[in-house]
Design an enzyme around this catalytic site. Structure first.
Site, short mmCIF file in Angstrom:
data_model
loop_
_atom_site.label_atom_id
_atom_site.label_comp_id
_atom_site.label_asym_id
_atom_site.label_seq_id
_atom_site.Cartn_x
_atom_site.Cartn_y
_atom_site.Cartn_z
N PRO A 1 136.03 53.94 48.48
CG PRO A 1 137.09 55.65 47.30
CD PRO A 1 136.74 55.21 48.69
CE LYS A 2 137.56 46.34 43.83
NZ LYS A 2 138.31 46.70 42.60
CG PHE A 3 140.36 53.43 43.20
CD1 PHE A 3 140.63 54.57 42.46
CD2 PHE A 3 140.04 53.58 44.53
CE1 PHE A 3 140.57 55.83 43.04
CE2 PHE A 3 139.98 54.83 45.13
CZ PHE A 3 140.25 55.95 44.38
CD GLU B 1 135.71 47.67 39.50
OE1 GLU B 1 135.69 46.99 38.46
OE2 GLU B 1 136.22 47.26 40.56
N GLY B 2 132.48 51.01 42.80
CA GLY B 2 131.54 50.87 43.88
C GLY B 2 132.21 51.21 45.19
#
Length: 326
Positions: A29-31, A176-177
């Site tokens: 996961p993109k933090f 975010e993605g």
């Protein structure tokens, strides 16, 4: 001393439209935070940003957490601040205070966490030539049995379904993605080899101005209604194509004297640095548009440019305000 230099140019991700699929890919996961490299050598910890800027004195609690590992290591990860169940990017920005005394006070009031996703060196051994899968195994070995308060091991999965779930179900928390990485990939400083896929959502906004001219709008300046019902600048679109320009010039009209925004927008309104005032052409805020956005939304605005999808001539601005409960 660690064989990895300080400061170090980190490996970065290039944007992609969709998740790559295959057995050679893993997903994280993109933090929504600050990229940070942590160097710990001989009991001394130093933090640096993606651009090589020193961050050490701003995050004393992270320095203490890395030091608590008790080893010479070089870590790569993301600094974040959690608040009321989601990531709080403005609170993270406030941590970059020039005063050392303030840094300690802010660390107590809004403590940060360091979400670690890579191990570049340990005990004098440079791990950058090792494939991602090996670095990940060693990172789990380092953090799996003792995880000091303030350090977080980023989740990772080789299941593309899990990656899609992070994109679909976790945007409300500030994810975010997804970043996709090849399991056989070495860590190459400055290389743009990872893939970053942002979660894309749709939203409605009111057009308050254009960049360029009214006959030839290059991009839209869009607004959303704030907590007191006032239309606030919420972002700008990416460049419009020719067909969209032709359509919009037929539905947008020049503003009168009672426009809710100033004639020149203040510096930094669209999250760019270095920032300069933004001249634009005001239009009557009567046209609603559908836009494609990402999850980086706080303080009633999008931090990244949004994409124009289509006019929503079936909607009125007051309906948008009611939908937002304003």
């Amino acid at each position: 001393m660690s064989p990895v230099p300080y400061p170090l140019e980190p490996m970065v991700a290039v944007r992609a439209e969709r998740l790559p699929v295959g057995e050679k890919w893993t997903y994280e996961p993109k933090f929504d935070g600050f990229r940070c490299l942590a160097h710990s050598s001989g009991g001394r910890v130093r933090l640096q940003s993606r651009q090589g800027r020193p961050l050490t004195r701003y995050f004393p609690e992270i320095v203490a957490a890395v030091a608590a590992l008790g080893e010479d290591v070089v870590l790569d990860g993301e600094l974040v601040v959690w608040h009321e169940g989601r990531l709080d990017f403005p609170a993270l920005q406030q941590r970059l205070h020039p005063s050392g005394a303030q840094a300690g006070r802010l660390a107590a009031a809004r403590p940060a966490a360091y979400v670690v996703f890579d191990l570049l060196a340990r005990g004098g051994t440079d791990l950058r030539p090792a494939p991602y899968a090996e670095r990940r195994r060693r990172l789990e070995e380092l953090l799996g049995t003792r995880l000091p308060h303030g350090l977080v091991l980023v989740p990772a999965s080789t299941d593309v379904g899990v990656g899609r779930l992070w994109m679909r179900e976790h945007t409300a928390s500030g994810i975010e993605g997804v970043v996709a990485k090849r399991v056989d990939q070495t860590y190459r400083a400055g290389a743009r080899a990872w893939r970053k896929i942002r979660t894309r959502l749709t939203a409605e906004a009111v057009v308050g101005g254009v960049l360029g001219s009214l006959p030839e709008p290059e991009a839209l300046v869009v607004g959303r209604f704030g907590t007191h019902g006032r239309l606030r600048v919420a972002g700008r679109t990416t460049p419009l194509d020719g067909a969209d320009r032709a359509h919009l010039r037929r539905v947008l009209t020049a503003a009168g004297t009672d426009h809710p925004w100033p004639p020149v927008l203040p510096p930094g309104r669209f999250g760019r640095r270095p920032a300069e005032p933004v001249p634009y052409v005001q239009v009557e805020p009567t046209v609603v548009v559908e836009i494609e956005v990402d999850a980086a939304y706080e303080q009633d605005r999008w931090r990244h440019p949004v994409r124009f999808v289509r006019p929503r001539l079936d909607l009125r601005p007051e309906e948008i305000a009611r939908a937002l409960g304003r």
